[in-house]
Design a protein around this motif. Structure first.
Motif, PDB file in Angstrom:
ATOM      1  N   LEU A  69       0.823  -1.213   0.000  1.00 16.92           N
ATOM      2  CA  LEU A  69       0.000   0.000   0.000  1.00 16.92           C
ATOM      3  C   LEU A  69       0.859   1.266   0.000  1.00 16.92           C
ATOM      4  O   LEU A  69       1.742   1.446   0.844  1.00 16.92           O
ATOM      5  N   HIS A  70       0.565   2.169  -0.963  1.00 18.59           N
ATOM      6  CA  HIS A  70       1.186   3.492  -1.019  1.00 18.59           C
ATOM      7  C   HIS A  70       0.138   4.512  -0.549  1.00 18.59           C
ATOM      8  O   HIS A  70      -0.928   4.625  -1.158  1.00 18.59           O
ATOM      9  N   VAL A  71       0.454   5.237   0.513  1.00 20.55           N
ATOM     10  CA  VAL A  71      -0.527   6.085   1.193  1.00 20.55           C
ATOM     11  C   VAL A  71      -0.069   7.536   1.219  1.00 20.55           C
ATOM     12  O   VAL A  71       1.124   7.823   1.398  1.00 20.55           O
ATOM     13  N   LEU A  72      -1.037   8.439   1.048  1.00 20.86           N
ATOM     14  CA  LEU A  72      -0.803   9.865   1.234  1.00 20.86           C
ATOM     15  C   LEU A  72      -1.657  10.337   2.405  1.00 20.86           C
ATOM     16  O   LEU A  72      -2.880  10.198   2.378  1.00 20.86           O
ATOM     17  N   VAL A  73      -1.015  10.881   3.434  1.00 18.09           N
ATOM     18  CA  VAL A  73      -1.703  11.414   4.605  1.00 18.09           C
ATOM     19  C   VAL A  73      -1.692  12.936   4.508  1.00 18.09           C
ATOM     20  O   VAL A  73      -0.633  13.540   4.290  1.00 18.09           O
ATOM     21  N   VAL A  74      -2.863  13.560   4.662  1.00 12.91           N
ATOM     22  CA  VAL A  74      -2.969  15.016   4.516  1.00 12.91           C
ATOM     23  C   VAL A  74      -3.647  15.588   5.754  1.00 12.91           C
ATOM     24  O   VAL A  74      -4.828  15.322   6.015  1.00 12.91           O
ATOM     25  N   ASP A  75      -2.898  16.362   6.539  1.00 17.51           N
ATOM     26  CA  ASP A  75      -3.442  16.976   7.761  1.00 17.51           C
ATOM     27  C   ASP A  75      -2.558  18.146   8.134  1.00 17.51           C
ATOM     28  O   ASP A  75      -1.335  18.053   8.052  1.00 17.51           O
ATOM     29  N   ASP A  76      -3.168  19.260   8.534  1.00 23.13           N
ATOM     30  CA  ASP A  76      -2.381  20.442   8.863  1.00 23.13           C
ATOM     31  C   ASP A  76      -1.831  20.420  10.283  1.00 23.13           C
ATOM     32  O   ASP A  76      -1.027  21.283  10.649  1.00 23.13           O
ATOM     33  N   GLU A  77      -2.240  19.462  11.097  1.00 18.44           N
ATOM     34  CA  GLU A  77      -1.707  19.343  12.452  1.00 18.44           C
ATOM     35  C   GLU A  77      -0.547  18.349  12.448  1.00 18.44           C
ATOM     36  O   GLU A  77      -0.724  17.166  12.140  1.00 18.44           O
TER      37      GLU A  77
ATOM     38  N   ILE B 114      -0.605   6.322  -5.923  1.00 19.06           N
ATOM     39  CA  ILE B 114      -1.103   6.351  -4.537  1.00 19.06           C
ATOM     40  C   ILE B 114      -2.378   5.522  -4.491  1.00 19.06           C
ATOM     41  O   ILE B 114      -3.314   5.738  -5.262  1.00 19.06           O
ATOM     42  N   ASP B 115      -2.420   4.562  -3.569  1.00 18.79           N
ATOM     43  CA  ASP B 115      -3.581   3.684  -3.438  1.00 18.79           C
ATOM     44  C   ASP B 115      -4.622   4.230  -2.476  1.00 18.79           C
ATOM     45  O   ASP B 115      -5.811   3.921  -2.597  1.00 18.79           O
ATOM     46  N   LEU B 116      -4.178   5.045  -1.511  1.00 22.28           N
ATOM     47  CA  LEU B 116      -5.066   5.500  -0.443  1.00 22.28           C
ATOM     48  C   LEU B 116      -4.686   6.911  -0.028  1.00 22.28           C
ATOM     49  O   LEU B 116      -3.503   7.216   0.166  1.00 22.28           O
ATOM     50  N   ILE B 117      -5.693   7.772   0.097  1.00 22.77           N
ATOM     51  CA  ILE B 117      -5.513   9.103   0.679  1.00 22.77           C
ATOM     52  C   ILE B 117      -6.306   9.155   1.977  1.00 22.77           C
ATOM     53  O   ILE B 117      -7.493   8.827   2.005  1.00 22.77           O
ATOM     54  N   ILE B 118      -5.652   9.548   3.053  1.00 15.93           N
ATOM     55  CA  ILE B 118      -6.320   9.815   4.330  1.00 15.93           C
ATOM     56  C   ILE B 118      -6.173  11.300   4.588  1.00 15.93           C
ATOM     57  O   ILE B 118      -5.059  11.804   4.740  1.00 15.93           O
ATOM     58  N   SER B 119      -7.283  12.022   4.615  1.00 18.03           N
ATOM     59  CA  SER B 119      -7.222  13.478   4.692  1.00 18.03           C
ATOM     60  C   SER B 119      -8.132  14.030   5.774  1.00 18.03           C
ATOM     61  O   SER B 119      -9.266  13.577   5.951  1.00 18.03           O
ATOM     62  N   ASP B 120      -7.620  15.030   6.485  1.00 23.96           N
ATOM     63  CA  ASP B 120      -8.446  15.807   7.397  1.00 23.96           C
ATOM     64  C   ASP B 120      -9.417  16.652   6.574  1.00 23.96           C
ATOM     65  O   ASP B 120      -9.234  16.846   5.368  1.00 23.96           O
ATOM     66  N   VAL B 121     -10.450  17.156   7.224  1.00 22.70           N
ATOM     67  CA  VAL B 121     -11.420  18.015   6.536  1.00 22.70           C
ATOM     68  C   VAL B 121     -10.983  19.469   6.587  1.00 22.70           C
ATOM     69  O   VAL B 121     -10.844  20.134   5.561  1.00 22.70           O
ATOM     70  N   ARG B 122     -10.753  19.998   7.786  1.00 21.68           N
ATOM     71  CA  ARG B 122     -10.454  21.414   7.961  1.00 21.68           C
ATOM     72  C   ARG B 122      -8.961  21.676   7.785  1.00 21.68           C
ATOM     73  O   ARG B 122      -8.147  21.325   8.620  1.00 21.68           O
ATOM     74  N   MET B 123      -8.603  22.302   6.664  1.00 22.98           N
ATOM     75  CA  MET B 123      -7.211  22.655   6.383  1.00 22.98           C
ATOM     76  C   MET B 123      -7.172  23.953   5.599  1.00 22.98           C
ATOM     77  O   MET B 123      -8.124  24.285   4.899  1.00 22.98           O
TER      78      MET B 123
ATOM     79  N   ILE C 122      -3.255  10.973 -10.500  1.00 21.12           N
ATOM     80  CA  ILE C 122      -3.906  10.012  -9.615  1.00 21.12           C
ATOM     81  C   ILE C 122      -5.172   9.456 -10.269  1.00 21.12           C
ATOM     82  O   ILE C 122      -5.885  10.174 -10.974  1.00 21.12           O
ATOM     83  N   SER C 123      -5.439   8.187 -10.020  1.00 26.01           N
ATOM     84  CA  SER C 123      -6.663   7.569 -10.526  1.00 26.01           C
ATOM     85  C   SER C 123      -7.871   8.110  -9.769  1.00 26.01           C
ATOM     86  O   SER C 123      -7.818   8.315  -8.547  1.00 26.01           O
ATOM     87  N   ARG C 124      -8.958   8.318 -10.478  1.00 24.93           N
ATOM     88  CA  ARG C 124     -10.196   8.757  -9.825  1.00 24.93           C
ATOM     89  C   ARG C 124     -10.708   7.705  -8.842  1.00 24.93           C
ATOM     90  O   ARG C 124     -11.487   8.018  -7.947  1.00 24.93           O
ATOM     91  N   HIS C 125     -10.304   6.455  -9.032  1.00 23.63           N
ATOM     92  CA  HIS C 125     -10.771   5.366  -8.186  1.00 23.63           C
ATOM     93  C   HIS C 125      -9.989   5.230  -6.881  1.00 23.63           C
ATOM     94  O   HIS C 125     -10.260   4.325  -6.098  1.00 23.63           O
ATOM     95  N   THR C 126      -9.017   6.100  -6.654  1.00 21.84           N
ATOM     96  CA  THR C 126      -8.197   5.995  -5.447  1.00 21.84           C
ATOM     97  C   THR C 126      -9.073   6.010  -4.194  1.00 21.84           C
ATOM     98  O   THR C 126      -9.967   6.840  -4.051  1.00 21.84           O
ATOM     99  N   THR C 127      -8.805   5.088  -3.293  1.00 23.24           N
ATOM    100  CA  THR C 127      -9.563   5.023  -2.042  1.00 23.24           C
ATOM    101  C   THR C 127      -9.308   6.287  -1.229  1.00 23.24           C
ATOM    102  O   THR C 127      -8.160   6.714  -1.075  1.00 23.24           O
ATOM    103  N   PHE C 128     -10.384   6.884  -0.711  1.00 20.12           N
ATOM    104  CA  PHE C 128     -10.281   8.165  -0.012  1.00 20.12           C
ATOM    105  C   PHE C 128     -10.996   8.067   1.330  1.00 20.12           C
ATOM    106  O   PHE C 128     -12.184   7.764   1.390  1.00 20.12           O
ATOM    107  N   ALA C 129     -10.249   8.316   2.412  1.00 25.64           N
ATOM    108  CA  ALA C 129     -10.805   8.308   3.767  1.00 25.64           C
ATOM    109  C   ALA C 129     -10.742   9.717   4.343  1.00 25.64           C
ATOM    110  O   ALA C 129      -9.698  10.375   4.261  1.00 25.64           O
TER     111      ALA C 129
END
Length: 302
Positions: free
Chosen positions: A15-23, A62-71, A90-97
């Motif tokens: 799994l290749h993951v992108l984590v997005v969070d401002d904290e 990237i297989d998975l994006i985990i992102s915060d809402v407020r940024m 990125i593929s439109r089908h990328t899993t998004f949490a």
């Protein structure tokens, strides 16, 4: 191809993951939890703009994006919109949490419209990340077409314009169908996951007139779409004469149709009556029930 052999049927090692969070603390905690699961690669960015810049330049899918809402700059919901509409890299089908808290209830309906794969409710634990991500990654789901997502995104912010415009230009070159989803691989990237073609799961529909009616003999409705002996289950006739049943969300099976809209306690519409539920939608509603107890029961058609 992702292997599906560990952690409840899913192997995180591919799994290749992108984590997005401002904290910094949250971003670091989630990233470390994923590394502990032996993910192949974990990349982290502090907001949606930086995430889109990264996606536009990386040569690994990237297989998975985990992102915060407020940024700041570009938030998590707009990042989800950009991915589903189609942007280079990125593929439109990328899993998004989406990482979601009580103050984020206002984004729920839009997140459903843009086919978010799951909600990770804050505060999040390493165990919850492992269990929920392994669940969504071990299954596949169809999406709407890029045209449909663009029609839904009338309120997209100006900050998304460069990426969305690039996606539109790319789509015009390869077409807005399945070829568009494969365009990342065509430009030299490596695609890690195979996906089905877009379909109509999650769209409004109703049962056929020939569908079987409810039987209470074995504790399930005869069509297998809901338990009828669970705590809180209640069969009744509506004012318009239709037969309906109020059931626990955890007792609903794939194929049930909403007889009444689902709303948050503040009145925000989540899903309208007539919506046909698949298991992924039920799972997302269960995610949200941790934020709002009113979602624990729904009314379905019989």
């Amino acid at each position: 191809m992702l292997r599906k052999t560990r952690y409840s049927g899913f192997d995180f090692r591919d799994l290749h993951v992108l984590v997005v969070d401002d904290e910094d603390y949250v971003r670091g905690l989630i990233s470390q939890s994923l590394r502990n699961l032996e993910c192949a690669a974990v990349h982290a960015e502090s907001n949606g703009r930086r995430a889109l810049d990264f996606l536009a330049t990386t040569t690994n899918a990237i297989d998975l994006i985990i992102s915060d809402v407020r940024m700041p700059q570009i938030n998590g919901l707009d990042l989800l919109k950009a991915v589903r509409m189609g942007v280079p890299g990125i593929s439109r089908h990328t899993t998004f949490a989406l990482l979601t808290g009580y103050s984020d209830k206002d984004v729920v309906a839009s997140a459903f419209s843009f086919d978010v794969d799951c909600f990770l409710i804050k505060p999040i634990s390493a165990r919850a990340i492992r269990e929920r991500i392994s669940q969504v990654m071990a299954t596949d789901r169809p999406l709407k077409t890029p045209v449909d997502y663009h029609a839904l995104a009338d309120d997209r912010p100006a900050a998304l314009a460069p990426w969305v415009e690039a996606g539109i230009n790319l789509a015009s070159e390869v077409g807005m169908g399945s070829e568009f989803d494969d365009s990342f691989a065509a430009r030299g990237g490596t695609t890690a996951v195979d996906h089905d073609e877009p379909g109509d799961i999650g769209q409004s529909s109703s049962y056929d007139a020939d569908d079987p009616k409810v039987s209470y003999e074995d504790g399930w409705s005869s069509d297998g779409r809901a338990r009828v002996d669970g705590d809180g289950a209640r069969d009744f006739v509506s004012e318009d004469g239709g037969r309906r049943m109020k059931v626990n969300l955890t007792d609903v099976r794939e194929g049930a149709v909403l007889a009444e809209p689902i709303r948050m306690s503040d009145g925000q519409l989540v899903l309208d009556a007539g919506y046909k539920l698949d298991q992924r939608i039920v799972d997302r509603l269960i995610d949200l029930s941790a934020l709002d107890k009113v979602l624990e029961q729904i009314v379905i058609e019989l």
